[in-house]
Design an enzyme around this catalytic site. Structure first.
Site, PDB file in Angstrom:
ATOM      1  N   GLU A  50      10.686   9.393 -16.717  1.00  0.00           N
ATOM      2  CA  GLU A  50       9.389   8.787 -16.389  1.00  0.00           C
ATOM      3  C   GLU A  50       9.480   7.308 -16.726  1.00  0.00           C
ATOM      4  O   GLU A  50       9.667   6.970 -17.906  1.00  0.00           O
ATOM      5  CB  GLU A  50       8.373   9.369 -17.375  1.00  0.00           C
ATOM      6  CG  GLU A  50       7.187  10.034 -16.883  1.00  0.00           C
ATOM      7  CD  GLU A  50       6.284  10.388 -18.088  1.00  0.00           C
ATOM      8  OE1 GLU A  50       5.135   9.945 -18.091  1.00  0.00           O
ATOM      9  OE2 GLU A  50       6.739  11.078 -19.025  1.00  0.00           O
ATOM     10  N   ASP A  61      -2.963   5.980 -23.456  1.00  0.00           N
ATOM     11  CA  ASP A  61      -1.796   5.985 -24.328  1.00  0.00           C
ATOM     12  C   ASP A  61      -2.161   5.752 -25.785  1.00  0.00           C
ATOM     13  O   ASP A  61      -3.188   5.165 -26.099  1.00  0.00           O
ATOM     14  CB  ASP A  61      -0.798   4.911 -23.853  1.00  0.00           C
ATOM     15  CG  ASP A  61      -0.026   5.388 -22.628  1.00  0.00           C
ATOM     16  OD1 ASP A  61       0.714   6.369 -22.754  1.00  0.00           O
ATOM     17  OD2 ASP A  61      -0.210   4.780 -21.540  1.00  0.00           O
TER      18      ASP A  61
END
Ligand SMILES: Cc1ncc(COP(=O)(O)O)c(C=O)c1O
Ligand SMILES: Cc1ncc(COP(=O)(O)O)c(C=O)c1O
Lengths: 256, 409, 409, 256
Positions: A50, A61
């Protein structure tokens, strides 16, 4: 379609009970280091990588990746460079590369242009945590057109009904977020986690990836049987920060 | 029909999947509240007994005379409990939280005003409370941090990104995705994912409902123009809603011109050429961002206007030509603030002073039988550190130096 | 019949001959205003459109529940424009000044609250304004000095005597005897020579008129007790007047107990044994003075209560037994303030917190079907320097040290 | 009665067109200095001396006298000491002594007790600037009973009617305040001052003293003819502060 087949093929290999997907923030600490890290990941058998294109507002995040995004941008990393770097990686390595980023990066680039570019590079899927299937109809059409599946996400808060809804338009695999919260924190793999995975499994025939808080061999061992792919995110960032890119190879090698 | 949560092409709900059910529940609870006339009544009663609604509409007789143009009226949101219009939204969401049975609230804050309002609401409703505030803003607005803590809230300093409002919003979302079961995120302005813009606009509409009734009673007819400063856009949406259906009433949003639109150091989204469409913080609007979609550092003397995005509802109204956008520079703001204090005895917040600037520019060119309304979103005395510093007041500085030395000893 | 300006044996007008005509005119103007119903209406309208009267009566539901006794209601004078009940008196006197055709006002101030209110009124009414403030208070209350100056007033630092409120009053009188033709002295509390006590009490009676109507509407009957802090006594007189003619309503005035009544460091006139009858500052009341009639240094954490005298009207009500007097120590005040912030989300001024202390002591011993009202004379956020210091808040101190160093650089 | 006769007798003396009344704050800078100053005043022909008993709230005084009051109190001067000192002065000097103070001093002492004491000492009048004739009925009765006249005050703001009212209950002399304001500032002796003095004169047959801002020979020369007594207040305090008590004699001697 293509992505799912690749995954199934890998899983069909003898002894491969679980695949590994690793995560990297492009430009952090630099593209040069990214290059070294990816090399080691590939060399040590990672099946999927990724690549996160940094964004100034990485809302989903956790602190480590937030900081990595920020420092990558402060160092001047551009989307253009990320795309060129991704093209190079895809060319060099026979591994499945995905883009992870936030929707605004595609939107500013031009959504169709971005798909076209990703296709050209050889990117196999997108993970866009702030883009639910209810938004941006055009995006989902383009995904089908360019055959780059946007990876849908299951969360522990997803009901069985919601999972079925998502499964209906999912392709490639499903990314099961292991717990509530953001990336980078430890996850408790307890009884309720097994229930959750069972629910995920019941709702779809697609392979299941599990991410958030997967950081060591024990985690991967535990996941095996529950999931098809284990996602290592923050753990490698921390590792590179602490011990440099050379530490990645042995770390990956030791996970399975 | 338009998809709910969209205003023209703006708005939406770009949320992580983990919040899907939370938003479903929130939408349902909000829809139920909106459909229930007792809810609005409960809200109005609460604002009447806990804050001081209706807030007055003050005729600025001296300045109207001085400028020799329009009759200037000021909607006094500064007189709300906690000192700004933020209280309307926060108390409304507090009632919703009680209905949803949640026990904890979180919020972002820039100027600190929304944080103080949320901490206040949490104290009143017996909720646990955490406020996210950028490190820069914590530094600039320590008094507000002090009050939030004293009101029982936990203030978390946000050190990521530009360490200001937008980063505090990101951080609040990060909290929320970790703890949505017992927690409601009290978004402070008409931004963010649906239903927040609609919800915040609904609670703030109390301003416009009152203002319309008041101007009719006090002036006998509608105003020609209505001015409001625009950070996220909640006070503007609040007052504008009272006049949206009257095309003859011109609506003017005033953004932060900072050091000037040409300087690059400002926070004007719709009044400048510098913003472009984008998706961030859960919604689609005009953002101050670079070519590739990275958000820019914005600047304003007024922390509450120092934000990269703007309400999708306002962006739509701007695109439709229903709301005109202007910018006021820091310098103009300080001059308007000083004038307003000296001539009318009222102290607008730095944010609110932006609206005064534009009204003062236009009032002289209007007729004495016309009225204009300025929405005074908050009071300035909370901003003493910023204002005294902006005026470069020497005795203030001496005072702080002496106090600092005393504490350091 | 009682001589006008006397309350029992208290009150009077001990003024220098040079002010004889000034007081004659003032008495006449005040009498005319009082007799003219349009004057009171003008006052009420002004307070409704410029301040936010009626101020709410807030039910402190959490604390009522916590204490398990009386229903606690709070009269929210903090929501007035400029943040305290002082606005009522000042705006009223402002209207009188306009009637008298004077063009300049002067005032004393201790906490700075009355000074800010007077400067505000002067700006609004276009009057020249000078504020006298003791050097000690200037030091303690620099933010208020800053606002007064920004509002256009001249602030004169008083260095005589104890450099606090009483000395500022003396100095204001010295100004007035020099310049009575164009100048009105806006006395800030229900003290001083007649007609000030009567006049200030009249303007402040708006609090009690509202509170009585509100408690009847919100609670269905009269309260059992009404609490107010007492510096000069204006907020107390304001609310008490709404209930004076109802003997079943007990009225409680709370004075500054400072470090304790035994410590000698307090400002309790009627609640302590330390005061005696005297004549100073133009009137006859109970003063904190020594045997020979020299005024003593008083002390309180709340600058607005730190005064040697007390309203002659209250002294009379005390002597009659109609008003009970109690004292609250600094320590009790900080605890009540903290509790009120945390549980109800309201921040009383240090002065007002004195009233909360006594109400909290008594509420548990009352019945849940009884109500008590606390007059919240002002808001505490104006007092951040004093409050943060009193709480000894370390991050506040760091903030000031850093700011001080930055300014000193 | 007695006081007016004393004044008239002095004025009847050849060459005495105007009398001098001086002022002193008891305890400032000390009673010892007060003693020296009074001695010089008497020696240089001052006819009346106003002794101010210090008070913590000298509302009608200007900065110099305010400071003198304050320092006298800070040095510990008590009312008791002032009375003892006044008794000594009255015993030693054949001059007319008056008390100047604020009403609270009498009130706390006991008004009647204060009159009794003043009578005993030989004080000839009181000047109480914060006590208008409308207040404290008992005080005015006691004044008559003890034959110590409270000196009434005329101000430039006093109307003819008010002056007549005051004159009706006045005794001894009338203290005409030369201008608006407090003690210690310069006064302009202009045309309007002459008008004012004419008004004063028309309203009463009592002798007129003029005070506030009288500081030099020119002032006294100007007053002569308008007034019967010139009052020197702040000027001597400033003089003692600057040049010590010895300067007082020559200063007084030079005034007429
Ligand atoms: C007083 C005041 N006015 C205006 C604003 C800007 O917000 P909005 O545009 O949502 O009204 C703020 C934000 O903190 C504020 O405190
Ligand atoms: C908030 C507040 N309350 C009370 C007081 C005391 O005054 P009073 O007793 O006249 O109400 C003051 C005086 O400054 C004040 O500022």
């Amino acid at each position: 379609m293509q992505l799912e087949q690749t995954i199934r093929a890998e899983l069909a290999q003898p002894g491969k009970d679980i695949l590994l997907m690793t995560h990297i923030v492009l430009g952090y600490p630099s593209l040069a280091v990214n290059r070294q890290v990816i090399k080691q990941m590939v060399a040590n058998g990672v099946e999927l990588i990724e690549m996160q294109i940094p964004f100034s507002e990485p809302m989903a995040d956790g602190p480590t990746i937030v900081r990595a995004n920020q420092e990558a941008l402060e160092a001047g990393t551009t989307v253009k460079e990320c795309l060129a770097f991704a093209a190079e990686m895809a060319r060099e390595h026979d591994t499945t590369f995905l883009f992870m980023t936030y929707f605004n990066i595609l939107y500013r680039y031009g959504v169709e242009a971005f798909f076209r570019k990703a296709k050209e590079i050889g990117i196999k899927g997108f993970i866009i945590p702030d883009l639910p299937p209810e938004e941006e109809e055009e995006f989902w059409q383009l995904a089908r057109q360019y055959e780059i599946p946007p990876i849908l996400i299951y969360a522990p808060t997803s009901t069985a009904q919601r999972m079925q809804e998502l499964a209906a338009s999912a392709e490639g695999f499903i990314y099961c977020v292991a717990r509530k919260g953001v990336t980078g924190k430890q996850t408790d793999f307890d009884a309720s986690f097994a229930d959750y995975m069972a629910r995920c499994r019941r709702s779809t025939t697609l392979p299941l990836a599990v991410g958030f808080g997967i950081s060591c061999r024990e985690d991967i061992t535990f996941l095996t049987g529950h999931a098809d792919i284990g996602v290592i995110g923050t753990a490698t960032i921390n590792l590179v920060d602490a011990q440099g890119p050379e530490a990645v190879g042995p770390f990956i090698a030791g996970l399975r | 029909m338009q998809k709910p949560g969209y205003y023209g092409k703006w708005g939406g709900a770009y949320i992580p999947e983990v919040l899907y059910e939370t938003f479903k529940d929130l939408n349902a609870a909000f829809a139920a509240a909106k459909a229930d006339p007792t809810f609005w009544q409960e809200f109005v009663d609460l604002m009447a007994t806990y804050s001081c609604r209706p807030t007055p509409l003050t005729h600025a007789a001296n300045l109207s005379r001085d400028f020799g143009g329009a009759q200037i009226f000021v909607k006094r949101e500064d007189l709300n409990h906690t000192g700004a219009h933020k209280a309307n939204n926060v108390m409304g969401q507090g009632l919703l939280v009680k209905r949803m049975g949640k026990t904890r609230v979180i919020a972002e804050t820039g100027a600190g005003q929304h944080g103080v309002a949320t901490a206040t609401m949490a104290a009143k409703f017996g909720l646990e409370c955490t406020i996210y505030m950028g490190e820069e803003d914590v530094r600039r607005q320590r008094p507000n941090v002090f009050w939030m803590e004293k009101l029982g809230a936990t203030v978390v300093t946000v050190t990521s990104g530009s360490k200001t409002l937008k980063d505090a919003i990101n951080e609040a979302f990060r909290d929320w995705v970790s703890r949505m079961d017992d927690t409601h995120y009290v978004m402070g302005t008409v931004c963010g994912p649906h239903p927040f813009p609609e919800m915040v606009a609904w609670f703030q509409s109390i301003i416009g409902i009152e203002a319309r009734a008041q101007i009719s009673k006090q002036f006998g007819k509608l105003p020609s123009r209505v001015y409001a400063c625009v950070g996220g856009g909640s006070n503007a949406m609040g007052i504008f809603q009272g006049f949206l259906d009257e095309p003859q009433v011109e609506l003017i949003g005033v953004e932060a011109g900072g050091h000037g639109l040409d300087s690059g150091r400002h926070a004007a989204r719709l009044a400048s050429q510098d913003a472009s469409p984008g998706v961030a913080q859960g919604y689609h609007t005009m953002f101050l961002q670079n070519q590739e979609g990275q958000m820019m550092d914005t600047y304003s003397v007024a922390a509450g206007l120092d934000y990269v995005g703007v309400s999708p509802i306002l962006t739509d109204l701007w695109e439709q030509g229903r709301v005109r956008f202007e910018a006021a520079t820091d310098k103009e703001v300080m001059a308007a603030l000083e004038l307003t204090m000296k001539r009318e005895g009222i102290i607008p917040a730095l944010e609110s002073s932006h609206a005064f600037v534009q009204a003062y520019k236009e009032a002289p060119h209007m007729q004495p039988d016309e009225a204009l309304i300025i929405n005074m979103s908050g009071r300035g005395d909370k901003d003493i550190f910023t204002i005294a510093q902006a005026f470069n007041d020497p005795s203030w500085k001496d005072f702080i130096i002496t106090k600092g030395a005393e504490y350091a000893a």
